[in-house]
Design a protein around this motif. Sequence first.
Motif: not given
Lengths: 167, 435
Positions: A5-9, A49-50, B425-426
């Motif tokens: 999973l790539v998360i971009d808040p 923020v996920p 992004a992270h």
Amino acid sequence: MLKALVIDPGKCTGCKQCEMACSYENELEFNVSKSRIRVFDFHEQGKMVPYTCTQCAEAWCQQACPVNAITTDAASGVKIVHENLCVGCKVCTIACPFGTINYNASTGKVIKCDLCQGSPACAEACPTAAITYQDVEQAGFDKMKMWAAKSGAASESHGANAPVAKH
Amino acid sequence: MKLISYVILGAGPAGVTAAETIRSLDKNGTITMIGGDPEPPYSRMAIPYLLHGSVKEQGTYLRQAPKHYEALNINYRHGKAGGIDTKSKQLFLANGDVVLYDKLLIATGASPIIPKVPGTQLPGVHSCWTLSDAREILKLADKGAPVVLVGAGFIGSIVLEALHQRGCDLTVVEVAPRMVARMMDETAGGMLGRWCTAKGVHVLTGTKVEKISEAAGANGATLSVGLSNGTSVPAKLVVLAAGVRSNTGFLVGSGINVNYGIHVDNTLQTSAPDVYAAGDCCEAIDISTGKPDMLAIQPVAVEHGRLAGMNMAGKVTPHRGSLNMNVLDTLGLISSSFGLWQGAPGGDQSKMIDEEKFKYLKLEFLGDKMVGAQCVGLTDHVGMLRGLIQTGLHLGVWKERLMESPERLREAYVEVSQGTAARGAHVNAPVAKVA
């Protein structure tokens, strides 16, 4: 190819579709308190923020389990909780320094993100592509390391408890 | 090259983890793991779940795959420790067998402390430590049976849950002024006591057991437990859970330094070369104090086992210290504590208490770092407390926010640990690794 999973808040609007999708996919109910992904609301900055399990290479939850109820899926690297083996002792919930394995009082077992066996419902439900499911190399290993460097766990940069990025 | 002979004395979490770690680093050396119990390696921690019937004996085994040890070429055998000659590198077993080693790990664990009162040897009086104890307890702990549990510390309180779920008529006797006195403060211990009392458990804190004697009574009672308050309680079963002590007796005369537990350096090596120790039998560094202590908990045993295994196999890895932590479910009320839960000198704390709803959160700080925490009735993302405490992250502005609202700790963790994700992004991908 390992996918993650790539998360971009920055793209997250806080709609919580991911939490609803997760809880429905995994618990067959719309109950965000049982979601394995959680959106944190930083109202001071108007930021969302996920946040969910990072599927550690050698996971604290797995190491701490006294009855071998958490195993690694060889193909995907995902850490899976086997409900038939979990005794509900909750040691994993205090051992995971990310807080991403949690106790579900209605089953007496723990739950964590398992990437929905390869098609994460949260990523499918996200309307703004704040959560995407990509292969790790394509997403950029350097970014991963950046995240690790910023994360709490990586502040133990050497020594016994230092986390090491998976190669 | 000569094959290294690794010998591991003990087959609990520390011993098993060490054996697996050594095998992952040394494919050729011989590994012998010697267990003191007749069963396959199992988890003492899982015994309460066997008592309340959520698993069978096999469910307590540390590894579930059949032939797990054979597959790793780990020779598992049974035997009790007799002594060690560290000069000739010989381990003596109680049955007279001699085992030669190049590298030895002592992972002999701990044993229950038997209170020094008359009657502890009587039939119907048991510790709750081994599978054999569990089988005896299961014979006596029926629905309605009068049971006295001696000790309401961490282990006692887990056993309490199992006995209550079996429907026993349960009295718990604790010498300390509250339950779980070494894990949580008066507020938390008081909540647990009130909760258990409301669920029908007779909780007697600040009370000593003075003697156990034979006396037939109602509901199958064969024993009478005399208490310091002048009363006595009938019992069909008395369960002793008055703490544990490191198993080090066999080291007398070996020259290996022992205090409460075996002394180890930061590679978990004892005072004798090539002899290591791990788990409940040793005193290794507590990360909160920087001092050696016996932290008799499962995650610490695993950490020790892993590190000792790495060091034994030649991958020198110093131990920075382990974090003391516990989690407990007493009849549905879940509590946990971490690190310096009792606070640090010169530190400050914030707390949230809701006595009616049985919710409590107390955070301990030193400067802008979190050093300890206790929770009652709160379970979501509770591991973040470990993350914050063990990594010693500077909380910055979050210190004041947490002083005002401790329940915002999850936000604090996410923002502080990710250095705020505002930077871009992270990838939420595999990064962390336990060493």
